[in-house]
Design a protein around this motif. Structure first.
Motif, PDB file in Angstrom:
ATOM      1  N   HIS A  86       0.827  -1.225   0.000  1.00 18.72           N
ATOM      2  CA  HIS A  86       0.000   0.000   0.000  1.00 18.72           C
ATOM      3  C   HIS A  86       0.851   1.260   0.000  1.00 18.72           C
ATOM      4  O   HIS A  86       0.423   2.307   0.496  1.00 18.72           O
ATOM      5  CB  HIS A  86      -0.970   0.002   1.180  1.00 18.72           C
ATOM      6  N   GLY A  87       2.055   1.184  -0.550  1.00 18.73           N
ATOM      7  CA  GLY A  87       2.911   2.358  -0.650  1.00 18.73           C
ATOM      8  C   GLY A  87       3.964   2.454   0.423  1.00 18.73           C
ATOM      9  O   GLY A  87       4.803   3.362   0.383  1.00 18.73           O
ATOM     10  N   LEU A  88       3.957   1.541   1.393  1.00 18.29           N
ATOM     11  CA  LEU A  88       5.002   1.567   2.422  1.00 18.29           C
ATOM     12  C   LEU A  88       6.377   1.324   1.816  1.00 18.29           C
ATOM     13  O   LEU A  88       7.393   1.772   2.360  1.00 18.29           O
ATOM     14  CB  LEU A  88       4.715   0.521   3.500  1.00 18.29           C
ATOM     15  N   GLU A  89       6.422   0.612   0.708  1.00 14.57           N
ATOM     16  CA  GLU A  89       7.670   0.513  -0.043  1.00 14.57           C
ATOM     17  C   GLU A  89       7.392   0.893  -1.490  1.00 14.57           C
ATOM     18  O   GLU A  89       6.338   0.562  -2.042  1.00 14.57           O
ATOM     19  CB  GLU A  89       8.280  -0.891   0.059  1.00 14.57           C
ATOM     20  N   ARG A  90       8.326   1.633  -2.093  1.00 16.86           N
ATOM     21  CA  ARG A  90       8.150   2.084  -3.477  1.00 16.86           C
ATOM     22  C   ARG A  90       9.465   1.973  -4.230  1.00 16.86           C
ATOM     23  O   ARG A  90      10.508   2.394  -3.744  1.00 16.86           O
ATOM     24  CB  ARG A  90       7.665   3.542  -3.535  1.00 16.86           C
ATOM     25  N   ARG A  91       9.365   1.408  -5.418  1.00 19.20           N
ATOM     26  CA  ARG A  91      10.477   1.431  -6.375  1.00 19.20           C
ATOM     27  C   ARG A  91       9.994   2.220  -7.579  1.00 19.20           C
ATOM     28  O   ARG A  91       8.922   1.941  -8.130  1.00 19.20           O
ATOM     29  CB  ARG A  91      10.852   0.012  -6.807  1.00 19.20           C
ATOM     30  N   TRP A  92      10.787   3.202  -7.973  1.00 18.72           N
ATOM     31  CA  TRP A  92      10.371   4.034  -9.091  1.00 18.72           C
ATOM     32  C   TRP A  92      11.568   4.715  -9.692  1.00 18.72           C
ATOM     33  O   TRP A  92      12.716   4.466  -9.299  1.00 18.72           O
ATOM     34  CB  TRP A  92       9.290   5.027  -8.659  1.00 18.72           C
ATOM     35  N   HIS A  93      11.310   5.567 -10.673  1.00 15.66           N
ATOM     36  CA  HIS A  93      12.374   6.207 -11.416  1.00 15.66           C
ATOM     37  C   HIS A  93      13.236   7.095 -10.516  1.00 15.66           C
ATOM     38  O   HIS A  93      14.422   7.296 -10.780  1.00 15.66           O
ATOM     39  CB  HIS A  93      11.777   7.028 -12.557  1.00 15.66           C
ATOM     40  N   ALA A  94      12.655   7.614  -9.428  1.00 19.18           N
ATOM     41  CA  ALA A  94      13.393   8.502  -8.521  1.00 19.18           C
ATOM     42  C   ALA A  94      14.187   7.740  -7.468  1.00 19.18           C
ATOM     43  O   ALA A  94      14.919   8.347  -6.684  1.00 19.18           O
ATOM     44  CB  ALA A  94      12.435   9.475  -7.837  1.00 19.18           C
ATOM     45  N   GLY A  95      14.056   6.418  -7.407  1.00 20.82           N
ATOM     46  CA  GLY A  95      14.837   5.659  -6.427  1.00 20.82           C
ATOM     47  C   GLY A  95      14.029   4.578  -5.738  1.00 20.82           C
ATOM     48  O   GLY A  95      13.039   4.078  -6.274  1.00 20.82           O
ATOM     49  N   TRP A  96      14.434   4.250  -4.516  1.00 18.10           N
ATOM     50  CA  TRP A  96      13.847   3.145  -3.759  1.00 18.10           C
ATOM     51  C   TRP A  96      13.523   3.615  -2.353  1.00 18.10           C
ATOM     52  O   TRP A  96      14.379   4.173  -1.663  1.00 18.10           O
ATOM     53  CB  TRP A  96      14.831   1.972  -3.712  1.00 18.10           C
ATOM     54  N   ASN A  97      12.287   3.409  -1.937  1.00 23.51           N
ATOM     55  CA  ASN A  97      11.855   3.711  -0.580  1.00 23.51           C
ATOM     56  C   ASN A  97      11.488   2.401   0.103  1.00 23.51           C
ATOM     57  O   ASN A  97      10.438   1.820  -0.203  1.00 23.51           O
ATOM     58  CB  ASN A  97      10.645   4.656  -0.587  1.00 23.51           C
ATOM     59  N   PRO A  98      12.338   1.885   1.006  1.00 24.61           N
ATOM     60  CA  PRO A  98      12.047   0.597   1.645  1.00 24.61           C
ATOM     61  C   PRO A  98      10.964   0.716   2.708  1.00 24.61           C
ATOM     62  O   PRO A  98      10.714   1.795   3.253  1.00 24.61           O
ATOM     63  CB  PRO A  98      13.386   0.207   2.269  1.00 24.61           C
TER      64      PRO A  98
END
Length: 254
Positions: A86-98
């Motif tokens: 639900h968005g707690l982790e995100r991989r995208w063009h701007a980087g990685w949010n664990p």
């Protein structure tokens, strides 16, 4: 929340200036008794890269599954932008949010849930990134006990919220949902400045509908008509697949 009477029969076909956000379970793919039994139609795997090109790379999966689980589900196709848990982790063009780490107290709570589920063959507990998922689709008799457990967990996890679904409950940290995940994507290229569209099928998708509505986007409920913020509806994942493929027109699938 808007009334179900406002739902149009179906959304318009996808335009080149859209940013496309896709829920997976119940939207791109039919539900199954267990998460591991879900399968993605090969035609959709093939179509997703073409849809991403059509939208200038602005395509993302937004799911309650982990990023790791989504990568396995869509293999060998790689989706660059993915919001897991639900968005707690995100991989995208701007980087990685664990996702945040889980402390000992949270893991102990998960063990208690596992002990309850063990008494109901088919019930399933998932513990990932500070989220606890209690599934009873394949074991409906587990619903009263797991539901009561979730209510008791509310007082032990003051920074978490309960998110009931049709066949389970998710316990996840306050402050993140699919709407917040979409908002984060929309703040950076290639999503920034585009018209967002989001498809989803259950109450956990309502924040996503509200977010794209606030940006004059396209919100699409998958499944039977119900009270929802979504402004459009498709009947089932099969209708979603037809809509996605129809939107490609003569695009080359590769």
């Amino acid at each position: 929340m808007e009334s179900e009477s406002t739902l149009a029969a179906e959304p318009p076909l996808i335009e080149d200036d859209w940013a496309l956000f896709l829920d997976v379970d119940g939207s791109l793919a039919e539900h199954a008794p267990t998460p591991d039994a879900v399968r993605i139609d090969p035609a959709i795997k093939q179509a997703l890269p073409a849809l991403s090109r059509k939208c200038g790379g602005a395509l993302a999966l937004v799911s309650g599954r982990s990023v790791e689980a989504l990568d396995a589900l869509f293999d060998p196709v790689h989706i660059a932008a993915v919001a897991g848990l639900h968005g707690l982790e995100r991989r995208w063009h701007a980087g990685w949010n664990p996702a945040p780490a889980m402390d000992a107290g949270f893991l102990a709570l998960a063990a208690e849930a596992e002990a309850i589920a063990a008494r109901f063959p088919g019930a399933l507990i998932e513990c990932r990134g500070g989220c606890l998922f209690l599934h009873w689709r394949a074991a409906p008799d587990a619903a009263p006990e797991l539901g009561a457990f979730a209510e008791s967990a509310r007082t032990r996890l003051p920074r978490h919220r309960l998110h009931p679904g049709a066949h389970g409950i998710e316990i996840r940290p306050v402050g993140m949902d699919k709407g917040a995940a979409i908002a984060a994507f929309m703040q950076a290229p290639p999503f920034q400045g585009r018209r967002p569209a989001f498809i989803g099928d259950d109450p956990a998708d309502e924040p996503g509908f509200a977010q794209v509505n606030a940006l004059d986007g396209v919100s699409v409920l998958i499944g039977a008509a119900r009270t929802s913020a979504a402004r459009h509806r498709l009947a089932n994942p099969g209708a979603v697949r037809r809509w996605l493929l129809d939107s490609l027109h003569d695009e080359v699938l590769a």
